[in-house]
Design a protein around this motif. Structure first.
Motif, PDB file in Angstrom:
ATOM      1  N   ALA A 397       7.119   3.336  -7.470  1.00  8.95           N
ATOM      2  CA  ALA A 397       6.128   4.276  -6.921  1.00  8.95           C
ATOM      3  C   ALA A 397       4.810   3.562  -6.636  1.00  8.95           C
ATOM      4  O   ALA A 397       4.203   3.746  -5.573  1.00  8.95           O
ATOM      5  CB  ALA A 397       5.910   5.430  -7.894  1.00  8.95           C
ATOM      6  N   LEU A 398       4.378   2.717  -7.573  1.00  8.34           N
ATOM      7  CA  LEU A 398       3.103   2.009  -7.391  1.00  8.34           C
ATOM      8  C   LEU A 398       3.176   1.096  -6.170  1.00  8.34           C
ATOM      9  O   LEU A 398       2.273   1.066  -5.327  1.00  8.34           O
ATOM     10  CB  LEU A 398       2.786   1.190  -8.651  1.00  8.34           C
ATOM     11  CG  LEU A 398       1.479   0.376  -8.603  1.00  8.34           C
ATOM     12  CD1 LEU A 398       0.297   1.317  -8.436  1.00  8.34           C
ATOM     13  CD2 LEU A 398       1.316  -0.468  -9.860  1.00  8.34           C
ATOM     14  N   SER A 399       4.298   0.385  -6.062  1.00  5.61           N
ATOM     15  CA  SER A 399       4.459  -0.532  -4.939  1.00  5.61           C
ATOM     16  C   SER A 399       4.438   0.217  -3.616  1.00  5.61           C
ATOM     17  O   SER A 399       3.822  -0.215  -2.635  1.00  5.61           O
ATOM     18  CB  SER A 399       5.769  -1.299  -5.108  1.00  5.61           C
ATOM     19  OG  SER A 399       6.097  -1.954  -3.918  1.00  5.61           O
ATOM     20  N   MET A 400       5.114   1.385  -3.588  1.00  4.00           N
ATOM     21  CA  MET A 400       5.122   2.194  -2.375  1.00  4.00           C
ATOM     22  C   MET A 400       3.712   2.649  -2.028  1.00  4.00           C
ATOM     23  O   MET A 400       3.298   2.607  -0.865  1.00  4.00           O
ATOM     24  CB  MET A 400       6.024   3.420  -2.569  1.00  4.00           C
ATOM     25  CG  MET A 400       7.500   3.094  -2.490  1.00  4.00           C
ATOM     26  SD  MET A 400       8.462   4.560  -2.909  1.00  4.00           S
ATOM     27  CE  MET A 400      10.043   4.141  -2.193  1.00  4.00           C
ATOM     28  N   PHE A 401       2.981   3.071  -3.050  1.00  2.00           N
ATOM     29  CA  PHE A 401       1.623   3.557  -2.829  1.00  2.00           C
ATOM     30  C   PHE A 401       0.746   2.440  -2.258  1.00  2.00           C
ATOM     31  O   PHE A 401       0.010   2.632  -1.292  1.00  2.00           O
ATOM     32  CB  PHE A 401       1.033   4.075  -4.145  1.00  2.00           C
ATOM     33  CG  PHE A 401      -0.401   4.478  -4.029  1.00  2.00           C
ATOM     34  CD1 PHE A 401      -0.747   5.696  -3.434  1.00  2.00           C
ATOM     35  CD2 PHE A 401      -1.413   3.649  -4.485  1.00  2.00           C
ATOM     36  CE1 PHE A 401      -2.060   6.069  -3.299  1.00  2.00           C
ATOM     37  CE2 PHE A 401      -2.739   4.011  -4.350  1.00  2.00           C
ATOM     38  CZ  PHE A 401      -3.064   5.223  -3.757  1.00  2.00           C
TER      39      PHE A 401
END
Lengths: 442, 301
Positions: A397-401
């Motif tokens: 999720a962090l990477s996508m954000f």
């Protein structure tokens, strides 16, 4: 009105590319190539890699060795009783590929062994032969220490480690490092290819508009930002179309190819192993049928999740890079001038690619892998490579954000350079110039 | 119809437009003149909203220029082109739709124009298969297809052969008669004389001259005449009627360039000459736009 125009641009960018012969050919040919690749891998893993087979004449002058070299499929040893000098003279006519000369030496100090031939023996052959000789000498020594042939046979064992991942519920899942690595490689290469291919298409499109001088007509009707966005989105849709078609076609063709390459017997074995999913496969079964093992593990990998995440990172990574490519395209007059700007944009992508396939596959949970999969320049590739090994959801999720924030950033920066660049003709641009454009008021 | 007021456009180190103001009257053909690099293109790009001015304002029919006016302006840039791989019909349709026309309406109008300019069978051709002149016809159609009130043409005749240039010129005049206003940027002065009602001359980022072509020309009249005659006349620098600027002898014919002294007229010249020589010709030297252009530009330099 404004969105209408962007839609019109997207439509044109999409249709004009999808209708091209090269697109249709690549879309049809791509899966065939992938399927052939897949087929060859399966074929070789079943058949073993068939090298050219070598016939080797063995001249054994060593009286202490009574053991004999054992022929394998690709290396056949024939003991001859002629002296080595005669053999050397008749090397052309003798029908042997190589002559192996084993001179007199004490068993604990084997020296002076020669592999002679018209051609110099390659590294893999000399390696194999020396392995065979080592085994022969070891057997000789073991026999001299009093072991019987049956004992020797019993000493042999073949080891296959089965790697398992423990899931949240504590149950172990069947997975194999092999399968994960294959998926990781394929996903990483695909991601790299797609971003490169379609990013460069954006750049080409921008340069085309500039060199064909249509740009000024266009931007008297639409805003530069609409034109850039329309182009980027239109080409992204082309990429997605190709990707989806590839998946569908690859699946269809691979199924056919597997049927052709893998004989009925192999297939039955495969199915047996698959039906037998719950039990631990025995080393022997795994060895006999590596494909069955890999297929089984693939079934355990969440393919759906991988495809969805792939699409997300493809779109994200593509938007991130294509905006930069659009800015480069706008700043130059023709493709040959793009070199100096391409370097800094390509470098992180190449770096991400190279590191992902080496460092990340070796240590998918390490800190290098973590950071590569967070930084938006490398994250699309690195995350895809990590994914088959399992990535915590919060990291994903962090990477996508970060990637989304990243592409909003690059699109913003690129649009500022683009709107000035597209109207500049005949002027060599450099980075200093581009920074200046960035501050122009519109 | 178009009012440009105190436009300033600054690029990093040089000022492309410096307090330029001009009025384009409705239904006229307005010539925007100036040497290369004077700032014409910068001004046009501001009118077409490709770029914005740093200061100053543009009014279109009394309204401040805004995005709604894009559909009412047609622009044929000097640096013009088409998508090489696209079919002609498809391409013009695309450009027309970007100007806000619906597909059926645009198709109808393209057919009308293609027929008018005898390019019916080009619809499915690719741009790369057309000659440069043919491409320019296509571009002209794309410029006027959405029936804009204001049509801006940047060097419209460059690259046209005389036949096609004439066709386009007639189309311009016809559209003008129907009410379209033109801004016409060029340095080909003969087409200015033929077409333009009004002009503005821009040089070194500043407007240095504007007005109607007739007015400008008459302010540049200098009471200079060419006279051609056969026979003997004693040319005298102290002649009370005119000063001789130049003489040519061609066989028996003498050609002189004279400037009237203050208060004198051409009739006076004839009265003086007639008893002595037979007159072949007497022309007033009217400055061409070319002369005015060069004179003005040199004076500023």
């Amino acid at each position: 009105m404004a969105t209408n125009k962007t839609l019109l641009i997207i439509e044109r960018e999409y249709m004009s590319r999808v209708k091209k012969k090269s697109f249709i050919v690549m879309t049809l040919l791509g899966p065939v190539i992938i399927a052939l690749f897949y087929g060859l891998i399966i074929y070789f893993s079943i058949q073993g890699v068939t090298d050219t087979s070598n016939k080797i004449a063995v001249v054994n002058d060593n009286k202490t060795i009574t053991e004999r070299l054992k022929s394998t499929k690709n290396t056949q040893y024939e003991y001859v009783s002629k002296p080595i000098e005669d053999m050397k003279k008749s090397v052309k006519t003798s029908g042997y590929d190589y002559i192996l000369y084993i001179p007199e030496f004490p068993l604990d100090k084997p020296e002076g062994i020669q592999l002679l031939g018209e051609k110099q023996a390659g590294l893999s052959l000399s390696g194999k032969v020396s392995d065979h000789i080592e085994e022969m000498i070891r057997n000789q020594k073991l026999k001299e220490s009093g072991l019987k042939q049956t004992d020797l046979d019993n000493l042999k064992s073949s080891v296959d480690i089965s790697t398992k991942k423990i899931n949240e519920t504590g149950a172990d899942e069947d997975s194999s490092a092999g399968a994960s690595t294959i998926i990781a490689y394929v996903a990483g290469i695909l991601m790299f290819m797609f971003i490169m291919l379609y990013g460069i298409q954006v750049m080409r499109g921008v340069i085309e508009e500039k060199t064909s001088r249509i740009i000024e007509v266009m931007i008297s009707s639409v805003k530069p930002f609409q034109l850039m966005l329309g182009k980027i989105v239109g080409i992204a849709l082309v990429g997605l179309t190709q990707f989806v078609l590839w998946i569908v076609l690859t699946f269809a063709i691979s199924t056919a190819v597997v049927k052709i390459f893998v004989s009925d017997k192999d297939m039955k074995q495969t199915t047996m192993v698959q039906n037998d999913g719950s039990s631990v496969s025995t080393p022997a079964a795994a060895q006999d049928n590596p494909i069955g093992d890999i297929q089984k593990s693939m079934a355990n990998l969440n393919v759906g999740k991988i495809v969805v995440v792939f699409l997300f990172f493809f779109i994200g990574g593509y938007l991130f890079y294509s905006a930069l490519y659009a800015a480069i395209g706008s700043a130059v007059d023709n493709e040959t001038e793009t070199q100096q700007f391409m370097m800094p944009v390509m470098m992180p992508l190449f770096l991400g690619y190279a590191l992902s396939l080496s460092v990340v596959t070796n240590d998918p949970y390490g800190s290098i892998a973590f950071w590569l999969s967070m930084i938006p320049f490398t994250s699309p590739i690195a995350m895809m490579v990590r994914l088959p090994y399992g990535v915590p959801d919060w990291q994903l999720a962090l990477s996508m954000f970060i990637l989304v924030a990243g592409f909003i950033g690059t699109v913003w920066v690129a649009s500022k350079i683009y709107r000035v660049g597209i109207l500049m003709y005949g002027k060599k641009t450099n980075f200093k110039e581009m920074v200046k454009w960035f501050t122009y008021k519109n | 119809m178009l009012s440009v007021r105190n436009i300033v456009k600054q690029y990093a180190s040089h000022r492309a437009l410096d307090e330029v103001s001009l009025e384009v009257p409705e239904g006229k053909i307005f010539g925007l003149l100036g040497p290369n690099g004077a700032g014409k293109t910068s001004l046009i790009r501001i009118i077409t909203q490709i770029t914005g001015p740093d200061s100053g304002e543009v009014f279109f029919n009394g309204q401040r220029l805004n995005a709604n006016h894009i559909a009412q302006i047609g622009y044929l840039p000097e640096e013009r082109g088409l998508y090489k791989k696209m079919e002609i019909g498809e391409q013009v349709l695309y450009l027309a739709k970007l100007k806000g026309l619906s597909t059926p309406e645009a198709t109808k109008r393209i057919k009308y124009w293609f027929e008018k300019l005898e390019m019916q069978d080009w619809w499915n051709k690719k741009v790369e298969d057309l000659s440069k002149g043919m491409q320019q016809k296509v571009q002209f159609v794309a410029t006027v297809l959405h029936q804009p009130e204001l049509i801006i043409l940047d060097e419209p005749f460059s690259g046209f052969d005389p036949v096609n240039a004439d066709i386009i010129k007639n189309e311009i005049l016809e559209l003008n008669k129907k009410g379209a206003t033109f801004i016409f940027s060029t340095h080909r002065m003969e087409s200015v004389e033929e077409l333009c009602d009004h002009i503005a001359l821009i040089h070194h980022s500043k407007k240095i001259l504007d007005g109607s072509v007739g007015d400008i020309k008459s302010t540049y009249r200098s009471n200079t005449y060419w006279v051609e005659y056969e026979g003997q006349y004693n040319l005298n620098q102290a002649d009370p009627i005119f000063a001789v600027l130049d003489t040519h002898q061609l066989g028996n014919t003498t050609r002189i360039k004279i400037q009237l002294r203050p208060g004198q007229t051409a009739n006076q010249v004839l009265i003086a000459l007639l008893p002595h020589v037979s007159i072949h010709r007497l022309d007033e030297v009217i400055p061409t736009m070319n002369d005015i252009f060069i004179d003005k530009v040199k004076n500023v330099n």
